[in-house]
Motif scaffolding. Structure first.
Motif, PDB file in Angstrom:
ATOM      1  N   HIS A 158      -4.936  -5.226   2.897  1.00 47.77           N
ATOM      2  CA  HIS A 158      -4.337  -3.862   3.540  1.00 47.77           C
ATOM      3  C   HIS A 158      -5.164  -4.666   5.226  1.00 47.77           C
ATOM      4  CE1 HIS A 158      -2.777  -1.466   6.299  1.00 47.77           C
ATOM      5  NE2 HIS A 158      -3.893  -1.491   7.137  1.00 47.77           N
ATOM      6  N   GLU A 159      -6.264  -4.778   4.931  1.00 43.24           N
ATOM      7  CA  GLU A 159      -6.628  -5.802   6.717  1.00 43.24           C
ATOM      8  C   GLU A 159      -6.345  -6.912   6.596  1.00 43.24           C
ATOM      9  OE1 GLU A 159     -10.646  -4.642   7.216  1.00 43.24           O
ATOM     10  OE2 GLU A 159     -10.881  -2.731   6.608  1.00 43.24           O
ATOM     11  N   ASN A 162      -2.246  -7.123   7.530  1.00 41.65           N
ATOM     12  CA  ASN A 162      -1.743  -5.925   8.698  1.00 41.65           C
ATOM     13  C   ASN A 162      -2.587  -6.960   9.669  1.00 41.65           C
ATOM     14  OD1 ASN A 162      -1.330  -4.130  10.664  1.00 41.65           O
ATOM     15  ND2 ASN A 162      -3.236  -3.758  10.390  1.00 41.65           N
ATOM     16  N   ARG A 198       6.263  -4.135   0.038  1.00 44.73           N
ATOM     17  CA  ARG A 198       5.355  -3.456   1.504  1.00 44.73           C
ATOM     18  C   ARG A 198       5.544  -5.057   2.526  1.00 44.73           C
ATOM     19  NH1 ARG A 198      -0.168  -2.577  -1.550  1.00 44.73           N
ATOM     20  NH2 ARG A 198       0.614  -1.835  -3.120  1.00 44.73           N
ATOM     21  N   TYR A 202       4.652  -4.337   7.054  1.00 41.31           N
ATOM     22  CA  TYR A 202       3.499  -5.190   7.857  1.00 41.31           C
ATOM     23  C   TYR A 202       3.825  -5.272   8.419  1.00 41.31           C
ATOM     24  CZ  TYR A 202      -0.492  -3.851   4.770  1.00 41.31           C
ATOM     25  OH  TYR A 202      -0.930  -3.161   3.286  1.00 41.31           O
TER      26      TYR A 202
END
Lengths: 323, 328
Positions: A158-159, A162, A198, A202
């Motif tokens: 995720h980090e 993103n 997803r 993002y």
């Protein structure tokens, strides 16, 4: 979007050869591991060969990849020789990791390969940093990294995705969704219908492709690379595939339904591509037999050559902690 | 060499500014460092001077900051990542431990990056999540260097050395010292302090006070108190935790015969234990008294000043422990 140039016959035959070579190297490694001769555990990409081969073939030599342990073909396309792979597997002193690490943890910046670690999603932020360097220096290069659907459950995923979206760096994110994260199926790994869904959240481009179709992978990655190179930012490419062996050689994978394996065996990326090439008159049984003999000979010689290399010496353990 | 008196904070700013001016590969990445200038305003004005390509604000993502700095370092850049508080290094611990620190050992590629983080308690009610001293966590990881300066000159000279070093360096700035401590710093842009060398910041014959960071500063205050009573304490400031300067510590202990190791991190398994164990192993026959440690408590670091004062070593506690050791 730019038009993807079609692959010529030579390219297509090379894609096929790289996939065959990848499987032949891993089959031979499997045999060596079964004899207890490998340093470290063996993880292979059986059934997933189209992804690393197609994606790496779609890049330029100056691009940088951060592949994982299922991606033998990525290393081969980048010019890593079978003898180097076996030297790694045998933990030899002249190997890339000099016996301090093993397997496909090969890192070599001269070939644009960032070495993976066993914490697979850690490659995502590092590949993001490679892409950031390209952006800061205004170089028309892209970074690409691969991960399984299991890695997408972590914070590192995720980090990195993103931050890559926010920074609009030239990064290609390849999810090799092979149905199993060790023994965990997708339904117990994520709540959504897909990984690619997803991308919208993002704010990046996302595409889903048949990961067992080498040309589909090639085209998707080539489009993502063109887009990234011209400032369009990251693309998430979800490649649907199947892990045809256990997580590692010691995993009998009894939790995988036999029907699932049978279904995917019929979609084997190598057999499929061979059939397609034969249907177009680009390949025949004679060529297949010659390729088999050539690969068999290449691998036998590679194993012999690697086996003859020196083993590490005890004093080597002290070398290289710091640059 | 001409010098000026500047703060510890300004010394760090100077080191960053000079390295960025002199080396186009150096860039800064972190949370709130560009537009806002950092929570301690350490990089205020940097965005205007160097532009958004070299002073990069990120989302809140310590793992990705450290991972991205690692990737950029692999490509030949010299990233200086800021983690807003050393306490938040935990969120980027995995890449440091598993990825960044092992790359050179495993495949021979240097990873020249610096991770700066303000560390330590401040006698200012910062509480459990803005007060920690995590040096021992990183000292356990082969492949990482750990630097903790205690003076403005060292802050500048060590940071410049860290940026030029081909290895990952954890640079733990002491936020207690940022604006409280002023000192002479050479004007010469070429001024560097090598990593791995301790400094004797006050000579003395009666006992050795061995510390780093804020506690090295507090040891000097304690030594002044002790001197008034006729006890001459030698203060050894390690300056670098990894690699640490064993030779200077052992030579000091050989001169004084007594060692008090002071650290504000938690007592158990702190870096002070490593120093004390090494002295016991390698200088046993030089000792006139047992090696002693004075550390923070084995509790989270509390917010209320009464509780924080109980947690932390200070000059009076150091002097009391030293007095006791001198009379042993």
């Amino acid at each position: 979007m730019s038009t993807i140039p079609s692959l010529n016959t030579q390219d297509r035959l090379r894609l096929y050869r790289f996939m065959r070579q990848s499987r032949a190297v891993e089959d031979a490694a499997w045999a060596l591991s079964s004899q207890g001769r490998l340093i470290g555990r063996l993880y292979t990409g059986h059934g997933q060969e189209a992804i690393p081969v197609g994606m790496t073939y779609a890049l330029q030599p100056e691009d940088v990849i951060a592949p994982m342990y299922r991606d033998m073909g990525a290393h081969l396309v980048r010019g890593v020789k079978p003898v180097e792979v076996f030297a790694q597997y045998l933990g030899k002193r002249q190997s890339n990791n000099k016996g301090k690490d093993s397997g496909l943890h090969i890192g070599d910046m001269s070939r644009g390969i960032v070495g993976m670690i066993s914490v697979l999603p850690d490659s995502l932020p590092v590949a993001l940093g490679v892409a950031l360097a390209f952006k800061l220096r205004a170089e028309p290069r892209v970074a690409l990294t691969t991960f399984g659907e299991g890695s997408t459950s972590t914070g590192a995923f995720h980090e990195a995705v993103n931050m890559a979206a926010v920074m609009k760096v030239p990064l290609i994110l390849i999810c090799e969704n092979n149905g199993w994260a060790l023994s965990t199926p997708p339904a117990r790994e994520y709540g959504g219908q897909s990984i690619v869904a997803r991308a919208e959240g993002y704010g990046i481009r996302g595409v889903q492709v048949d990961g067992n179709d080498v040309e589909a992978v090639y085209s998707a990655v080539r489009a993502a690379a063109d887009r990234a190179r011209s400032g369009g930012g990251p693309t998430l490419v979800e490649c649907l595939t199947m892990r045809m062996k256990g997580h590692s050689i010691i995993d009998a994978a009894e939790y995988v339904p036999r029907e699932q394996l049978a279904e995917w065996a019929a979609r084997d990326p190598i057999q499929r591509y061979r059939a397609a090439l034969e249907a177009e008159g680009l390949w025949d049984e004679g060529q297949e037999a010659r390729l088999s003999a050539e690969l068999s000979d290449e691998i036998d010689r590679a194993i012999q050559e690697a086996d003859a290399m020196e083993d590490p010496q005890p004093a080597d353990v002290y070398e290289g902690v710091f640059a | 060499m001409s010098e000026r008196i500047i703060t510890y904070h300004e010394a760090i700013r100077e080191a960053l500014r000079e390295e960025m001016e002199d080396d186009a590969r150096v860039f800064l990445i972190g949370e709130d460092i560009a537009v806002y200038g950092g929570v301690y305003k350490l990089t205020e004005g940097f965005l205007e001077q160097f532009g958004p390509e070299r002073v990069i604000d990120t989302p809140i993502a310590e793992n990705a900051i450290i991972g991205a700095a690692t990737g950029a370092a692999l490509m030949g850049l010299r990233p200086v990542a800021e983690i807003q508080f050393a306490d938040f290094l935990t969120c980027g611990f995995d890449p440091l431990v598993n990825m960044t620190s092992t790359i050179h050992y495993r495949w021979g590629q240097p990873v020249p990056l610096v991770v700066r983080a303000p560390a330590g308690a401040t006698w200012a009610m910062a509480g459990p999540f803005h007060s920690q001293s995590p040096e021992a966590w990183f000292a356990q990881i082969p492949g990482l260097k750990v630097v903790i300066p205690a003076t403005p000159a060292d802050a500048k000279g060590l940071l410049k050395s860290a940026i030029r070093d081909p290895n990952p360096v954890i640079f733990l700035e002491q936020k207690f010292l940022y604006r409280r401590l002023k000192g002479p710093v050479p004007e010469d842009r070429g001024f560097l302090v090598p990593l791995g060398q301790a400094a004797i910041t006050r000579p003395g014959r009666d006992l050795s006070l061995i510390a780093y960071g804020t506690m090295a500063f507090k040891c000097l205050e304690a030594a002044a108190l002790l001197a008034a009573e006729g006890i001459e304490a030698e203060v050894v400031d390690l300056r670098t935790i990894v690699p640490w300067d064993k030779a200077t510590v052992l030579a000091s202990v050989a001169r004084t015969g007594r060692a008090l190791v002071v650290s504000e991190a938690h007592h158990t398994a702190g870096f002070g234990a490593e120093i004390a164990a090494t002295i016991a192993e390698e200088a046993f026959d030089q000792l006139d008294a047992p090696v002693r440690r004075l550390s923070g408590l084995d509790t989270p670091i509390p917010a209320h000043p009464v509780l924080e004062a109980e947690y932390l070593p200070d000059e009076k506690k150091i002097a009391a422990a030293a007095r006791d050791l001198a009379g042993w």
